[in-house]
Design an enzyme around this catalytic site. Structure first.
Site, PDB file in Angstrom:
ATOM      1  N   CYS A 180     -74.768 -30.052 -11.476  1.00  0.00           N
ATOM      2  CA  CYS A 180     -73.924 -29.295 -12.450  1.00  0.00           C
ATOM      3  C   CYS A 180     -72.708 -28.738 -11.559  1.00  0.00           C
ATOM      4  CB  CYS A 180     -74.677 -27.896 -12.584  1.00  0.00           C
ATOM      5  SG  CYS A 180     -74.177 -27.209 -14.180  1.00  0.00           S
ATOM      6  N   ARG A 237     -69.551 -23.458 -24.147  1.00  0.00           N
ATOM      7  CA  ARG A 237     -70.220 -23.822 -23.292  1.00  0.00           C
ATOM      8  C   ARG A 237     -71.347 -24.820 -23.952  1.00  0.00           C
ATOM      9  NH1 ARG A 237     -69.808 -21.415 -18.922  1.00  0.00           N
ATOM     10  NH2 ARG A 237     -71.650 -22.380 -17.930  1.00  0.00           N
ATOM     11  N   HIS A 290     -80.434 -29.654 -14.941  1.00  0.00           N
ATOM     12  CA  HIS A 290     -81.319 -28.458 -13.960  1.00  0.00           C
ATOM     13  C   HIS A 290     -82.349 -28.261 -14.809  1.00  0.00           C
ATOM     14  CE1 HIS A 290     -78.430 -25.804 -15.390  1.00  0.00           C
ATOM     15  NE2 HIS A 290     -77.595 -26.305 -14.939  1.00  0.00           N
TER      16      HIS A 290
HETATM   17  N1  GLN Z   1     -69.094 -23.520 -13.601  1.00  0.00           N
HETATM   18  C1  GLN Z   1     -69.376 -24.994 -14.374  1.00  0.00           C
HETATM   19  C2  GLN Z   1     -69.327 -24.909 -15.807  1.00  0.00           C
HETATM   20  O1  GLN Z   1     -69.529 -23.955 -16.303  1.00  0.00           O
HETATM   21  C3  GLN Z   1     -70.683 -25.190 -13.771  1.00  0.00           C
HETATM   22  C4  GLN Z   1     -71.907 -24.399 -14.102  1.00  0.00           C
HETATM   23  C5  GLN Z   1     -73.107 -24.778 -13.603  1.00  0.00           C
HETATM   24  O2  GLN Z   1     -73.205 -25.133 -12.504  1.00  0.00           O
HETATM   25  N2  GLN Z   1     -74.149 -24.256 -14.249  1.00  0.00           N
HETATM   26  O3  GLN Z   1     -69.036 -26.094 -16.231  1.00  0.00           O
END
Ligand code: GLN
Length: 260
Positions: A106, A140, A204
């Site tokens: 990630c 997201r 993850h």
């Molecule tokens: N900040 C990054 C995003 O939202 C990674 C997020 C994460 O590691 N869960 O794309």
């Protein structure tokens, strides 16, 4: 697998040296669980996982580590470590050229590419180890994911939560094709990236407990670096619980369905 399981092993004990990059910053979604799985599965084969934390201002020598692990983090934590990680990029690239394995999840995955533009429009320089760039989007991408990994003839089940859209360079190899979920960008059908022994992925939750074949693949790559030969065949483990966990996660991903 039951905690009391003790396999018979005739292998020579190997100390597998793992560098855990920025565990004090990049550690959301129990990404540390991946390290616990590697330690246990190595131990069941008679090997020892020796984990060193490498954080801001810590240096290392290429060749000192068989596996580099980087977990996930939010934009804020990524911004805090990005300059330090970029300063380590030459050492990291040399280590990988010499056969060290990498697993980046990630936020760590994004920073192993060339650059990450975050939600505030800040451009963070990456390591340039993986052929990709990432730009944060408005929505997201959250939920269970199922991948088909043709290179291994297996599936991976995991959980994603990211705003970043990762675009692979032409010809770059993904970790897998998305069966259900968003993956790198919600459009390409690709998830993750694989360059030899270096893997980056959005999966993850943590990833390795429910994907034992992949945990063993990572371990075998690290063992190959430690021993200087080909990745060894690891003694099989029962993995009943692990397979169940994979099935449950895969079913949830399938029920979730497609993309945007
Ligand atoms: N900040 C990054 C995003 O939202 C990674 C997020 C994460 O590691 N869960 O794309």
């Amino acid at each position: 697998m039951g905690a009391g399981f003790v396999p018979k092993s005739r292998t020579v004990a190997v100390r597998i040296r793992v560098a855990h990059l920025y565990p004090d910053y990049l550690n959301i979604y129990a990404d540390r669980g991946n390290i616990a799985v590697l330690a246990r599965r190595a131990g069941w084969r008679g090997h020892d996982l020796d984990v060193t934390a490498l954080s801001i201002r810590d240096s290392f020598r290429p060749g000192d580590h068989d596996l580099f692990y980087v977990g996930g983090g939010q934009d804020r934590e990524q911004a805090l470590v990005a300059a330090d990680l970029a300063a380590k990029s030459e050492l990291l690239r040399e280590a990988v050229d010499r056969g060290a394995a990498v697993l980046a999840v990630c936020g760590g995955y994004q920073l192993l590419g060339r650059s990450y533009r975050d939600r505030d429009g800040r451009e963070l320089a990456g390591v340039g180890l993986l052929p990709l760039t990432t730009v944060a989007g408005e929505r997201r991408m959250i939920g269970d994911v199922l991948l088909e990994c043709a290179w291994a003839g297996r599936t991976l089940a995991g959980f994603e939560n990211h705003a970043g859209r990762t675009i692979l360079d032409d010809g770059a190899e993904p970790l897998g094709r998305v069966v259900s979920g968003f993956g790198n960008d919600g459009a390409s059908g690709f998830e993750g990236c694989r360059v030899g022994r270096a893997i980056g992925t959005y999966l993850h939750g943590p990833l390795l407990p429910r994907n034992p074949w992949f945990a063993d693949w990572v371990l075998a790559q690290a063992l190959a670096h430690a021993g200087g030969g080909e990745p060894p065949e690891l003694a099989p483990l029962p993995d009943d619980l692990e397979r169940d966990a994979h099935e449950v996660a895969a079913r949830r991903a399938r029920e979730r369905g497609g993309r945007f």
